[in-house]
Design a protein around this motif. Structure first.
Motif, PDB file in Angstrom:
ATOM      1  N   TRP A   1       0.585  -0.996  -0.254  1.00 54.60           N
ATOM      2  CA  TRP A   1       0.184   0.059  -0.296  1.00 54.60           C
ATOM      3  C   TRP A   1       0.675   1.465  -0.818  1.00 54.60           C
ATOM      4  O   TRP A   1       1.635   1.450   1.482  1.00 54.60           O
ATOM      5  N   PHE A   2       0.161   2.435  -0.941  1.00 56.03           N
ATOM      6  CA  PHE A   2       1.149   3.639  -0.683  1.00 56.03           C
ATOM      7  C   PHE A   2       0.474   3.967  -0.644  1.00 56.03           C
ATOM      8  O   PHE A   2      -1.012   4.340  -0.858  1.00 56.03           O
ATOM      9  N   ARG A   3       0.210   5.596  -0.512  1.00 60.93           N
ATOM     10  CA  ARG A   3      -0.466   6.552  -0.696  1.00 60.93           C
ATOM     11  C   ARG A   3       0.381   8.274  -1.414  1.00 60.93           C
ATOM     12  O   ARG A   3       1.747   8.051  -1.107  1.00 60.93           O
ATOM     13  N   GLN A   4       0.007   8.789  -1.182  1.00 62.16           N
ATOM     14  CA  GLN A   4      -0.063  10.434  -2.284  1.00 62.16           C
ATOM     15  C   GLN A   4      -0.757  11.145  -1.596  1.00 62.16           C
ATOM     16  O   GLN A   4      -1.218  11.397  -2.103  1.00 62.16           O
ATOM     17  N   ALA A   5       0.221  12.320  -0.692  1.00 66.57           N
ATOM     18  CA  ALA A   5      -0.933  13.179  -0.422  1.00 66.57           C
ATOM     19  C   ALA A   5      -0.631  14.877  -1.448  1.00 66.57           C
ATOM     20  O   ALA A   5       0.785  14.472  -2.216  1.00 66.57           O
ATOM     21  N   PRO A   6      -0.998  15.894  -1.786  1.00 65.37           N
ATOM     22  CA  PRO A   6      -1.393  16.686  -2.359  1.00 65.37           C
ATOM     23  C   PRO A   6      -0.105  17.493  -1.873  1.00 65.37           C
ATOM     24  O   PRO A   6       0.444  17.760  -0.505  1.00 65.37           O
ATOM     25  N   GLY A   7       0.822  17.777  -3.303  1.00 62.39           N
ATOM     26  CA  GLY A   7       2.181  18.369  -3.584  1.00 62.39           C
ATOM     27  C   GLY A   7       3.079  17.737  -2.737  1.00 62.39           C
ATOM     28  O   GLY A   7       4.027  18.275  -2.735  1.00 62.39           O
ATOM     29  N   LYS A   8       2.876  16.384  -2.657  1.00 60.91           N
ATOM     30  CA  LYS A   8       3.860  15.380  -2.163  1.00 60.91           C
ATOM     31  C   LYS A   8       4.263  14.249  -2.871  1.00 60.91           C
ATOM     32  O   LYS A   8       3.538  14.513  -3.506  1.00 60.91           O
ATOM     33  N   GLU A   9       5.618  13.663  -2.630  1.00 64.09           N
ATOM     34  CA  GLU A   9       5.727  12.557  -3.698  1.00 64.09           C
ATOM     35  C   GLU A   9       4.883  11.079  -2.924  1.00 64.09           C
ATOM     36  O   GLU A   9       4.791  11.051  -1.383  1.00 64.09           O
ATOM     37  N   ARG A  10       4.855  10.016  -3.920  1.00 68.98           N
ATOM     38  CA  ARG A  10       4.098   8.644  -2.990  1.00 68.98           C
ATOM     39  C   ARG A  10       4.735   8.199  -1.991  1.00 68.98           C
ATOM     40  O   ARG A  10       5.932   8.119  -2.540  1.00 68.98           O
ATOM     41  N   GLU A  11       4.148   7.598  -1.367  1.00 67.14           N
ATOM     42  CA  GLU A  11       5.726   6.663  -0.181  1.00 67.14           C
ATOM     43  C   GLU A  11       5.140   5.167   0.255  1.00 67.14           C
ATOM     44  O   GLU A  11       3.925   4.814   0.221  1.00 67.14           O
ATOM     45  N   GLY A  12       5.474   4.893   0.682  1.00 66.29           N
ATOM     46  CA  GLY A  12       5.326   2.813   0.808  1.00 66.29           C
ATOM     47  C   GLY A  12       4.892   3.549   2.408  1.00 66.29           C
ATOM     48  O   GLY A  12       4.911   4.134   3.421  1.00 66.29           O
ATOM     49  N   VAL A  13       3.056   2.595   1.995  1.00 66.14           N
ATOM     50  CA  VAL A  13       2.536   2.832   3.675  1.00 66.14           C
ATOM     51  C   VAL A  13       3.005   1.006   4.363  1.00 66.14           C
ATOM     52  O   VAL A  13       3.639   1.118   6.034  1.00 66.14           O
ATOM     53  N   SER A  14       2.746   0.532   3.651  1.00 64.26           N
ATOM     54  CA  SER A  14       2.803  -0.891   4.523  1.00 64.26           C
ATOM     55  C   SER A  14       2.682  -2.236   2.971  1.00 64.26           C
ATOM     56  O   SER A  14       2.841  -1.695   2.251  1.00 64.26           O
TER      57      SER A  14
ATOM     58  N   TYR B   1       7.603  -2.827  -7.568  1.00 59.79           N
ATOM     59  CA  TYR B   1       6.078  -3.093  -8.334  1.00 59.79           C
ATOM     60  C   TYR B   1       5.865  -3.143  -9.489  1.00 59.79           C
ATOM     61  O   TYR B   1       5.847  -2.121  -9.944  1.00 59.79           O
ATOM     62  N   THR B   2       5.138  -4.163 -10.608  1.00 60.13           N
ATOM     63  CA  THR B   2       4.565  -4.049 -11.325  1.00 60.13           C
ATOM     64  C   THR B   2       2.973  -3.433 -11.962  1.00 60.13           C
ATOM     65  O   THR B   2       2.696  -2.784 -12.759  1.00 60.13           O
ATOM     66  N   SER B   3       2.500  -3.897 -10.775  1.00 60.98           N
ATOM     67  CA  SER B   3       0.802  -3.475 -11.209  1.00 60.98           C
ATOM     68  C   SER B   3       0.390  -2.759 -10.334  1.00 60.98           C
ATOM     69  O   SER B   3       0.453  -2.587  -9.512  1.00 60.98           O
ATOM     70  N   TRP B   4      -0.408  -1.364 -10.483  1.00 62.86           N
ATOM     71  CA  TRP B   4      -1.242  -1.165  -9.287  1.00 62.86           C
ATOM     72  C   TRP B   4      -2.568  -0.597  -9.412  1.00 62.86           C
ATOM     73  O   TRP B   4      -3.379  -0.688 -10.505  1.00 62.86           O
ATOM     74  N   GLY B   5      -3.399  -0.486  -8.154  1.00 71.02           N
ATOM     75  CA  GLY B   5      -4.517  -0.084  -8.717  1.00 71.02           C
ATOM     76  C   GLY B   5      -4.602   1.162  -8.975  1.00 71.02           C
ATOM     77  O   GLY B   5      -3.437   2.442  -8.969  1.00 71.02           O
ATOM     78  N   GLN B   6      -6.131   1.818  -8.780  1.00 71.46           N
ATOM     79  CA  GLN B   6      -6.490   3.036  -9.258  1.00 71.46           C
ATOM     80  C   GLN B   6      -6.654   3.640  -8.353  1.00 71.46           C
ATOM     81  O   GLN B   6      -6.415   5.348  -8.412  1.00 71.46           O
ATOM     82  N   GLY B   7      -6.423   3.912  -6.790  1.00 74.42           N
ATOM     83  CA  GLY B   7      -6.510   4.949  -5.982  1.00 74.42           C
ATOM     84  C   GLY B   7      -7.587   4.873  -5.666  1.00 74.42           C
ATOM     85  O   GLY B   7      -8.280   5.058  -5.877  1.00 74.42           O
TER      86      GLY B   7
END
Length: 126
Positions: A35-48, A113-119
């Protein structure tokens, strides 16, 4: 494998949400799932991440003790239970798969990671 992330929403600080990452086209048994997340104005980061073979789990320091990742192979779904949510958890959350076994610290590198969901959007109000 195609991934569908869901479960996001608007909650107050201290609340909980459970995100789901449902797979189609292949079984998640064969993948590590992150799981990754991206906040407004920030880079995407790993969560778990939950690893492929041993289901070892990894967490970013910012969510350790509050978030729990798990997999339900019968439902071909990986979950991210998020408790004690904070405004700084606000972000679009993405799930992703890798055919590699995951170890620390490689699990949070997007390139593996090679496949990503839409968020799915998570918004935590103060």
């Amino acid at each position: 494998v195609q991934l569908q992330a869901s479960g996001g929403g608007l909650v107050h600080s201290g609340g909980s949400l459970r995100l789901s990452c449902a797979a189609s086209g292949d079984t998640l048994d064969y993948y590590s799932v992150g799981w990754f997340r991206q906040a407004p104005g920030k880079e995407r980061e790993g969560v778990s991440c939950i690893s492929l073979k041993d289901s070892n789990t990894y967490y970013a320091d910012s969510v350790k003790g509050r978030f729990t990742i798990s997999r339900d192979n019968a439902k071909n779904t990986v979950y991210l239970q998020m408790n004690s949510l904070k405004p700084e958890d606000t972000a679009v959350y993405y799930c992703a798969t890798s055919a590699l076994e995951m170890y620390s610290p490689s699990w949070y590198r997007e390139v593996v990671y090679t496949s990503w969901g839409q968020g799915t959007q998570v918004t935590v109000s103060s």
